[in-house]
Design a protein around this motif. Structure first.
Motif, mmCIF file in Angstrom:
data_model
loop_
_atom_site.group_PDB
_atom_site.id
_atom_site.type_symbol
_atom_site.label_atom_id
_atom_site.label_comp_id
_atom_site.label_asym_id
_atom_site.label_seq_id
_atom_site.Cartn_x
_atom_site.Cartn_y
_atom_site.Cartn_z
ATOM 1 N N LEU A 165 12.066 4.163 -5.905
ATOM 2 C CA LEU A 165 12.701 3.722 -7.146
ATOM 3 C C LEU A 165 13.874 4.629 -7.515
ATOM 4 O O LEU A 165 14.924 4.151 -7.953
ATOM 5 C CB LEU A 165 11.660 3.716 -8.270
ATOM 6 N N ARG A 166 13.690 5.944 -7.297
ATOM 7 C CA ARG A 166 14.788 6.879 -7.603
ATOM 8 C C ARG A 166 15.987 6.654 -6.685
ATOM 9 O O ARG A 166 17.128 6.907 -7.085
ATOM 10 C CB ARG A 166 14.297 8.326 -7.458
ATOM 11 N N ASN A 167 15.719 6.184 -5.466
ATOM 12 C CA ASN A 167 16.787 6.036 -4.474
ATOM 13 C C ASN A 167 17.141 4.574 -4.208
ATOM 14 O O ASN A 167 17.702 4.267 -3.164
ATOM 15 C CB ASN A 167 16.364 6.700 -3.163
ATOM 16 N N ARG A 168 16.819 3.681 -5.163
ATOM 17 C CA ARG A 168 17.019 2.263 -4.889
ATOM 18 C C ARG A 168 18.479 1.889 -4.691
ATOM 19 O O ARG A 168 18.771 0.828 -4.133
ATOM 20 C CB ARG A 168 16.398 1.414 -5.997
ATOM 21 N N GLY A 188 0.775 -1.236 0.000
ATOM 22 C CA GLY A 188 0.000 0.000 0.000
ATOM 23 C C GLY A 188 0.798 1.272 0.000
ATOM 24 O O GLY A 188 0.283 2.323 0.394
ATOM 25 N N MET A 189 2.048 1.237 -0.448
ATOM 26 C CA MET A 189 2.844 2.462 -0.519
ATOM 27 C C MET A 189 2.214 3.424 -1.521
ATOM 28 O O MET A 189 1.871 3.033 -2.631
ATOM 29 C CB MET A 189 4.275 2.124 -0.952
ATOM 30 N N PRO A 190 2.042 4.716 -1.154
ATOM 31 C CA PRO A 190 1.500 5.685 -2.117
ATOM 32 C C PRO A 190 2.385 5.817 -3.351
ATOM 33 O O PRO A 190 3.587 5.515 -3.310
ATOM 34 C CB PRO A 190 1.470 6.999 -1.319
ATOM 35 N N LEU A 191 1.790 6.279 -4.440
ATOM 36 C CA LEU A 191 2.520 6.387 -5.700
ATOM 37 C C LEU A 191 3.768 7.247 -5.559
ATOM 38 O O LEU A 191 4.835 6.897 -6.078
ATOM 39 C CB LEU A 191 1.594 6.982 -6.777
ATOM 40 N N ALA A 192 3.659 8.369 -4.849
ATOM 41 C CA ALA A 192 4.826 9.247 -4.681
ATOM 42 C C ALA A 192 5.937 8.526 -3.934
ATOM 43 O O ALA A 192 7.121 8.700 -4.244
ATOM 44 C CB ALA A 192 4.419 10.521 -3.943
ATOM 45 N N GLY A 193 5.566 7.712 -2.946
ATOM 46 C CA GLY A 193 6.573 6.957 -2.205
ATOM 47 C C GLY A 193 7.240 5.899 -3.056
ATOM 48 O O GLY A 193 8.447 5.666 -2.950
ATOM 49 N N ILE A 194 6.461 5.234 -3.922
ATOM 50 C CA ILE A 194 7.041 4.241 -4.833
ATOM 51 C C ILE A 194 8.049 4.907 -5.766
ATOM 52 O O ILE A 194 9.150 4.396 -5.983
ATOM 53 C CB ILE A 194 5.926 3.541 -5.635
ATOM 54 N N LEU A 215 3.890 12.830 8.422
ATOM 55 C CA LEU A 215 3.882 11.436 8.858
ATOM 56 C C LEU A 215 4.556 10.496 7.867
ATOM 57 O O LEU A 215 4.413 9.301 7.958
ATOM 58 C CB LEU A 215 2.441 10.975 9.105
ATOM 59 N N GLY A 216 5.273 11.050 6.913
ATOM 60 C CA GLY A 216 6.018 10.128 6.076
ATOM 61 C C GLY A 216 6.364 10.608 4.694
ATOM 62 O O GLY A 216 7.417 10.268 4.188
ATOM 63 N N ASP A 217 5.507 11.366 4.001
ATOM 64 C CA ASP A 217 5.823 11.776 2.648
ATOM 65 C C ASP A 217 7.004 12.731 2.650
ATOM 66 O O ASP A 217 7.234 13.474 3.602
ATOM 67 C CB ASP A 217 4.606 12.452 2.002
ATOM 68 N N VAL A 218 7.775 12.726 1.586
ATOM 69 C CA VAL A 218 8.996 13.515 1.519
ATOM 70 C C VAL A 218 8.655 14.957 1.142
ATOM 71 O O VAL A 218 8.067 15.205 0.093
ATOM 72 C CB VAL A 218 9.971 12.923 0.482
ATOM 73 N N PRO A 219 9.002 15.957 1.993
ATOM 74 C CA PRO A 219 8.670 17.344 1.671
ATOM 75 C C PRO A 219 9.622 17.903 0.625
ATOM 76 O O PRO A 219 10.740 17.407 0.423
ATOM 77 C CB PRO A 219 8.860 18.066 3.015
ATOM 78 N N ALA A 220 9.190 18.971 -0.043
ATOM 79 C CA ALA A 220 10.039 19.612 -1.054
ATOM 80 C C ALA A 220 11.242 20.283 -0.413
ATOM 81 O O ALA A 220 12.334 20.292 -0.966
ATOM 82 C CB ALA A 220 9.218 20.624 -1.847
ATOM 83 N N TYR A 221 11.036 20.860 0.761
ATOM 84 C CA TYR A 221 12.116 21.520 1.486
ATOM 85 C C TYR A 221 12.256 20.867 2.854
ATOM 86 O O TYR A 221 11.264 20.661 3.564
ATOM 87 C CB TYR A 221 11.822 23.011 1.687
ATOM 88 N N PRO A 249 20.328 2.639 -0.015
ATOM 89 C CA PRO A 249 19.496 1.854 0.919
ATOM 90 C C PRO A 249 18.989 2.659 2.111
ATOM 91 O O PRO A 249 17.853 2.449 2.549
ATOM 92 C CB PRO A 249 20.429 0.727 1.371
ATOM 93 N N ALA A 250 19.804 3.558 2.655
ATOM 94 C CA ALA A 250 19.374 4.307 3.836
ATOM 95 C C ALA A 250 18.131 5.136 3.539
ATOM 96 O O ALA A 250 17.218 5.233 4.368
ATOM 97 C CB ALA A 250 20.511 5.213 4.330
ATOM 98 N N GLU A 251 18.087 5.734 2.338
ATOM 99 C CA GLU A 251 16.918 6.538 1.964
ATOM 100 C C GLU A 251 15.674 5.665 1.807
ATOM 101 O O GLU A 251 14.575 6.042 2.233
ATOM 102 C CB GLU A 251 17.197 7.282 0.652
ATOM 103 N N VAL A 252 15.844 4.506 1.199
ATOM 104 C CA VAL A 252 14.692 3.612 1.010
ATOM 105 C C VAL A 252 14.204 3.087 2.357
ATOM 106 O O VAL A 252 12.993 3.006 2.608
ATOM 107 C CB VAL A 252 15.043 2.456 0.059
ATOM 108 N N HIS A 253 15.138 2.751 3.246
ATOM 109 C CA HIS A 253 14.736 2.288 4.577
ATOM 110 C C HIS A 253 13.952 3.381 5.311
ATOM 111 O O HIS A 253 12.999 3.090 6.034
ATOM 112 C CB HIS A 253 15.956 1.872 5.390
ATOM 113 N N ARG A 254 14.343 4.627 5.139
ATOM 114 C CA ARG A 254 13.617 5.727 5.770
ATOM 115 C C ARG A 254 12.189 5.804 5.245
ATOM 116 O O ARG A 254 11.237 5.987 6.010
ATOM 117 C CB ARG A 254 14.349 7.043 5.523
ATOM 118 N N LEU A 255 12.033 5.630 3.932
ATOM 119 C CA LEU A 255 10.697 5.631 3.343
ATOM 120 C C LEU A 255 9.852 4.460 3.860
ATOM 121 O O LEU A 255 8.668 4.622 4.166
ATOM 122 C CB LEU A 255 10.802 5.555 1.821
#
Length: 370
Positions: free
Chosen positions: A76-79, A66-72, A250-256, A82-88
């Protein structure tokens, strides 16, 4: 089939190799998440390389949880990081856990409506006295005072499996804090009136005990510190669904995401001659300040009237300029000690102030249009 296409996988082959359906692969192509290596200009048929099997499997796994599209797309961009993907993944897991806790609380409330006499819910918590006091301090400023909105005139206590979350909002700002502790009983929530919250804060100043015992029942909340109990009757309102505002926090990556020194910003906000403009809201005039970036990408006060950087470093301030009520920003900073982080998606989006080492405590402010 051309020689090039013979070295590629068809969309059906990638679907079988990845666990995604053909329609899902078409969707992720249209969304810009997983574009094919080649599209036949005549038939529109999609072809993929062998190297795209791994990313497609990653997309399939994230889709299943159920990961949101923006999170997917972000994963994928940070595959290869690993640290960035684990954070997501950690952020998404928190969202799922929060959603499950919400469902349990709502089901408990529904059961009490169906058969109130047989569904008296009692949950006991043991919390650090000093941590609970700090959490109350972190949210108390955001309690609403509008007599036409009594639902906002208290602090929401949301009991979770391993602690309690405190939430307060007056529509213009929102504060969230969390205290970990021992919990015996199901997740439950209660909306404490502000008078009871202030009595609770005074009780937490008592010496003689390291912990506070909290008992949340259907009709009352009792807090005991050093043998002295305080009982409060919750407000009979359903607190607004604040989580809709907090998807970014609560989880989505902000622009700033801008680290800054809290003490330095507090000093700048309280210095003589700080650049402000005035805006009236509901007949009350407020001082408004503006935040921007200097030439080094660091957070600075800038002139809300558009005259440029208010600090000693010029340049770059126009990359971001967001206006906010000065009093509200000072409240959100709290004591202003240590490193803090400002998160936002743009000059007219809600902005969050948080500590970088605490994902569960933050303040959200609504910006002011200049």
């Amino acid at each position: 089939m051309t020689a090039v296409e013979s070295e590629l996988r068809s969309i059906g082959e990638l679907a079988r190799a990845s666990g995604l359906t053909v329609s899902a692969l078409r969707f992720y192509d249209r969304s810009g998440v997983l574009a094919p290596a080649r599209v036949d200009p005549v038939t529109g048929y999609r072809w993929y390389t062998e190297e795209q099997v791994g990313p497609a499997r990653l997309v399939a796994g994230l889709r299943r949880v159920g990961m949101p599209l923006a999170g997917i797309a972000e994963a994928l961009r940070n595959r290869h990081r690993p640290a960035e993907v684990h954070r997501l993944l950690d952020a998404h897991l928190r969202r799922l856990e929060d959603g499950l806790a919400d469902a349990r609380r709502e089901l408990s409330r529904i059961r009490s409506l169906i058969d109130p006499e047989e569904t008296i819910v009692t949950t006991r918590l043991v919390l650090s006295r000093t941590d609970l006091a700090a959490a109350v301090d972190a949210v108390r400023f955001a309690v609403g005072a509008d007599p036409d909105l009594p639902v906002l005139s208290g602090v929401l206590l949301e009991v979770e499996p391993d602690g309690v979350r405190l939430v307060a909002t007056d529509r213009h700002r929102l504060a969230v804090a969390r205290v970990g502790g021992t919990v015996d009983g199901p997740p439950v929530s209660a909306l404490l009136p502000v008078a009871a919250v202030d009595e609770l804060r005074a009780l937490l100043d008592l010496d003689g005990a390291d912990s506070a015992e909290v008992v949340v029942a259907t009709d009352r909340v009792t807090v005991t510190v050093a043998g002295r109990p305080l009982t409060a009757v919750p407000l009979p309102y359903d607190f607004p669904d604040y989580r809709r505002l907090l998807r970014a926090q609560l989880g989505d990556v902000p622009a700033y995401r801008i680290p800054f020194d809290g003490a330095a910003l507090r000093a700048a906000l309280t210095a003589d001659g700080v650049p402000v403009c005035h805006r009236a809201h509901e007949g009350v005039e407020h001082e408004v300040v503006a935040l921007g970036l200097d030439g080094r990408g660091e957070l600075r006060l800038v002139d809300p009237n558009g005259a440029g950087d208010a600090g000693d470093v010029a340049g770059g301030a126009d990359a971001l300029r967001v206006a906010v009520n000065r009093e509200y920003l000072l409240d959100a900073l709290g004591s202003g000690d240590g490193q803090l982080v400002l998160e936002l998606d743009g000059p007219i989006a809600p902005l969050a102030v948080r500590r970088p080492d605490d994902a569960h405590a933050f303040s959200v402010l609504m910006p002011v249009r200049l």
